[in-house]
Motif scaffolding. Structure first.
Motif, PDB file in Angstrom:
ATOM      1  N   TYR A   1       0.859  -1.173   0.000  1.00 28.09           N
ATOM      2  CA  TYR A   1       0.000   0.000   0.000  1.00 28.09           C
ATOM      3  C   TYR A   1       0.896   1.223   0.000  1.00 28.09           C
ATOM      4  CZ  TYR A   1      -3.333   3.551   1.379  1.00 28.09           C
ATOM      5  OH  TYR A   1      -4.093   4.696   1.427  1.00 28.09           O
ATOM      6  N   LEU A   2       0.767   2.052  -1.027  1.00 25.43           N
ATOM      7  CA  LEU A   2       1.624   3.224  -1.209  1.00 25.43           C
ATOM      8  C   LEU A   2       3.103   2.859  -1.078  1.00 25.43           C
ATOM      9  CD1 LEU A   2      -0.473   5.901   0.697  1.00 25.43           C
ATOM     10  CD2 LEU A   2      -0.400   5.453  -1.759  1.00 25.43           C
ATOM     11  N   GLY A   3       3.425   1.701  -1.649  1.00 24.71           N
ATOM     12  CA  GLY A   3       4.811   1.238  -1.665  1.00 24.71           C
ATOM     13  C   GLY A   3       5.268   0.504  -0.428  1.00 24.71           C
ATOM     14  N   GLN A   4       4.425   0.430   0.599  1.00 21.83           N
ATOM     15  CA  GLN A   4       4.816  -0.209   1.861  1.00 21.83           C
ATOM     16  C   GLN A   4       4.186  -1.598   1.964  1.00 21.83           C
ATOM     17  OE1 GLN A   4       7.068   1.378   3.754  1.00 21.83           O
ATOM     18  NE2 GLN A   4       6.967   2.946   2.167  1.00 21.83           N
ATOM     19  N   PRO A   5       4.965  -2.601   2.365  1.00 22.78           N
ATOM     20  CA  PRO A   5       4.413  -3.954   2.498  1.00 22.78           C
ATOM     21  C   PRO A   5       3.432  -4.033   3.673  1.00 22.78           C
ATOM     22  CG  PRO A   5       6.662  -3.888   3.303  1.00 22.78           C
ATOM     23  CD  PRO A   5       6.383  -2.537   2.717  1.00 22.78           C
ATOM     24  N   PHE A   6       2.442  -4.913   3.531  1.00 24.14           N
ATOM     25  CA  PHE A   6       1.485  -5.120   4.616  1.00 24.14           C
ATOM     26  C   PHE A   6       0.971  -6.550   4.602  1.00 24.14           C
ATOM     27  CE2 PHE A   6      -1.380  -4.207   1.098  1.00 24.14           C
ATOM     28  CZ  PHE A   6      -2.395  -5.132   1.284  1.00 24.14           C
ATOM     29  N   ALA A   7       0.391  -6.940   5.716  1.00 28.89           N
ATOM     30  CA  ALA A   7      -0.399  -8.154   5.845  1.00 28.89           C
ATOM     31  C   ALA A   7      -1.642  -7.744   6.615  1.00 28.89           C
ATOM     32  CB  ALA A   7       0.372  -9.241   6.597  1.00 28.89           C
TER      33      ALA A   7
ATOM     34  N   SER B   1       2.216   9.076  -7.400  1.00 26.81           N
ATOM     35  CA  SER B   1       2.865  10.077  -8.259  1.00 26.81           C
ATOM     36  C   SER B   1       3.977   9.480  -9.122  1.00 26.81           C
ATOM     37  CB  SER B   1       3.427  11.218  -7.405  1.00 26.81           C
ATOM     38  OG  SER B   1       4.384  10.723  -6.491  1.00 26.81           O
ATOM     39  N   ASN B   2       4.520   8.333  -8.715  1.00 23.00           N
ATOM     40  CA  ASN B   2       5.552   7.696  -9.535  1.00 23.00           C
ATOM     41  C   ASN B   2       4.977   6.653 -10.510  1.00 23.00           C
ATOM     42  OD1 ASN B   2       4.937   5.646  -7.793  1.00 23.00           O
ATOM     43  ND2 ASN B   2       6.980   5.462  -6.898  1.00 23.00           N
ATOM     44  N   GLY B   3       3.647   6.617 -10.635  1.00 22.04           N
ATOM     45  CA  GLY B   3       2.998   5.765 -11.620  1.00 22.04           C
ATOM     46  C   GLY B   3       2.700   4.345 -11.178  1.00 22.04           C
ATOM     47  N   LEU B   4       3.032   3.999  -9.947  1.00 19.12           N
ATOM     48  CA  LEU B   4       2.744   2.654  -9.447  1.00 19.12           C
ATOM     49  C   LEU B   4       1.333   2.592  -8.869  1.00 19.12           C
ATOM     50  CD1 LEU B   4       6.124   1.903  -7.649  1.00 19.12           C
ATOM     51  CD2 LEU B   4       5.403   1.180  -9.932  1.00 19.12           C
ATOM     52  N   ALA B   5       0.757   1.401  -8.847  1.00 22.22           N
ATOM     53  CA  ALA B   5      -0.570   1.226  -8.263  1.00 22.22           C
ATOM     54  C   ALA B   5      -0.521   1.584  -6.782  1.00 22.22           C
ATOM     55  CB  ALA B   5      -1.039  -0.211  -8.432  1.00 22.22           C
ATOM     56  N   GLN B   6      -1.545   2.297  -6.298  1.00 20.53           N
ATOM     57  CA  GLN B   6      -1.590   2.656  -4.874  1.00 20.53           C
ATOM     58  C   GLN B   6      -1.685   1.413  -4.002  1.00 20.53           C
ATOM     59  OE1 GLN B   6      -4.760   5.419  -4.122  1.00 20.53           O
ATOM     60  NE2 GLN B   6      -3.676   7.117  -5.052  1.00 20.53           N
ATOM     61  N   LEU B   7      -2.429   0.416  -4.481  1.00 24.38           N
ATOM     62  CA  LEU B   7      -2.638  -0.796  -3.693  1.00 24.38           C
ATOM     63  C   LEU B   7      -2.482  -2.017  -4.581  1.00 24.38           C
ATOM     64  CD1 LEU B   7      -3.587  -2.244  -1.063  1.00 24.38           C
ATOM     65  CD2 LEU B   7      -5.920  -1.937  -1.912  1.00 24.38           C
ATOM     66  N   VAL B   8      -1.723  -2.976  -4.101  1.00 26.45           N
ATOM     67  CA  VAL B   8      -1.626  -4.295  -4.725  1.00 26.45           C
ATOM     68  C   VAL B   8      -1.904  -5.297  -3.614  1.00 26.45           C
ATOM     69  CG1 VAL B   8      -0.146  -5.948  -5.911  1.00 26.45           C
ATOM     70  CG2 VAL B   8       0.085  -3.511  -6.397  1.00 26.45           C
ATOM     71  N   VAL B   9      -2.915  -6.119  -3.803  1.00 27.43           N
ATOM     72  CA  VAL B   9      -3.323  -7.059  -2.757  1.00 27.43           C
ATOM     73  C   VAL B   9      -3.475  -8.450  -3.358  1.00 27.43           C
ATOM     74  CG1 VAL B   9      -5.771  -6.488  -3.055  1.00 27.43           C
ATOM     75  CG2 VAL B   9      -5.020  -7.470  -0.923  1.00 27.43           C
ATOM     76  N   GLU B  10      -3.047  -9.449  -2.606  1.00 26.79           N
ATOM     77  CA  GLU B  10      -3.187 -10.825  -3.051  1.00 26.79           C
ATOM     78  C   GLU B  10      -3.486 -11.710  -1.852  1.00 26.79           C
ATOM     79  OE1 GLU B  10       1.343 -12.430  -3.308  1.00 26.79           O
ATOM     80  OE2 GLU B  10       0.639 -11.184  -4.962  1.00 26.79           O
ATOM     81  N   PRO B  11      -4.161 -12.826  -2.083  1.00 23.66           N
ATOM     82  CA  PRO B  11      -4.454 -13.742  -0.984  1.00 23.66           C
ATOM     83  C   PRO B  11      -3.160 -14.222  -0.341  1.00 23.66           C
ATOM     84  CG  PRO B  11      -5.730 -14.329  -2.919  1.00 23.66           C
ATOM     85  CD  PRO B  11      -4.742 -13.287  -3.345  1.00 23.66           C
ATOM     86  N   GLU B  12      -3.202 -14.336   0.965  1.00 23.29           N
ATOM     87  CA  GLU B  12      -2.048 -14.840   1.704  1.00 23.29           C
ATOM     88  C   GLU B  12      -2.043 -16.358   1.580  1.00 23.29           C
ATOM     89  OE1 GLU B  12      -1.711 -14.526   6.186  1.00 23.29           O
ATOM     90  OE2 GLU B  12      -0.538 -12.789   5.527  1.00 23.29           O
ATOM     91  N   THR B  13      -0.910 -16.944   1.253  1.00 25.41           N
ATOM     92  CA  THR B  13      -0.805 -18.395   1.174  1.00 25.41           C
ATOM     93  C   THR B  13      -0.153 -18.899   2.436  1.00 25.41           C
ATOM     94  OG1 THR B  13       1.286 -18.201  -0.005  1.00 25.41           O
ATOM     95  CG2 THR B  13      -0.700 -18.443  -1.330  1.00 25.41           C
ATOM     96  N   ARG B  14      -0.625 -19.997   2.899  1.00 25.13           N
ATOM     97  CA  ARG B  14      -0.077 -20.551   4.152  1.00 25.13           C
ATOM     98  C   ARG B  14       0.703 -21.788   3.890  1.00 25.13           C
ATOM     99  NH1 ARG B  14      -3.100 -18.644   9.210  1.00 25.13           N
ATOM    100  NH2 ARG B  14      -3.905 -16.744   8.378  1.00 25.13           N
TER     101      ARG B  14
END
Length: 140
Positions: A68-74, A127-140
């Protein structure tokens, strides 16, 4: 053919190619042609087959990860709504995410709401052209 979105893109491309050759067809006709090219009786049949074979990539209470905005999250999807070929998702992060790149101050977010496509990528860009949010299912 994997999805309705892919079938519609193929129909759009077919229509444009035929138009370039001087053959005008409408969108419904191009959808019917794509259905027949893919072995279905008609567009409604192909649409139903694709919907049956395409699981929802995102769903309520699903564990997800991404950027999200370039920062990793879970986190977890705590609300979701289908909007045509997109989803509006509300995600609660496991840990607050600092959404500011400045070394002088911070702005932490614990929860966000955003629109993403079927691939989990937001159409909104930073502003640098990247998607604001990239989300994918968490795999276990």
């Amino acid at each position: 053919m994997r999805s309705v979105a892919e079938a519609k893109e193929q129909a759009k491309a077919l229509r444009a190619a035929l138009e370039a050759e001087g053959v005008a067809i409408n969108h419904a006709q191009s959808l019917e042609m794509v259905a027949k090219q893919n072995g279905a009786r008609d567009w409604n049949t192909l649409h139903a087959q694709l919907m049956r074979n395409t699981p929802d990539p995102l769903r309520l209470n699903q564990r997800v990860r991404g950027r999200y905005l370039g920062q990793p999250f879970a986190g977890e999807i705590i609300a979701i709504a289908v909007m045509g070929q997109n989803y509006e998702v509300t995600i609660r992060f496991d840990e607050a995410v600092d959404v500011v790149e400045s070394e002088h101050f911070s702005n932490f977010r614990r929860q966000i709401r955003a629109v993403v496509d079927l691939d989990g990528i937001s159409p909104a860009k930073t502003s640098n052209g990247l998607a604001q949010l990239v989300v994918e299912p968490e795999t276990r």
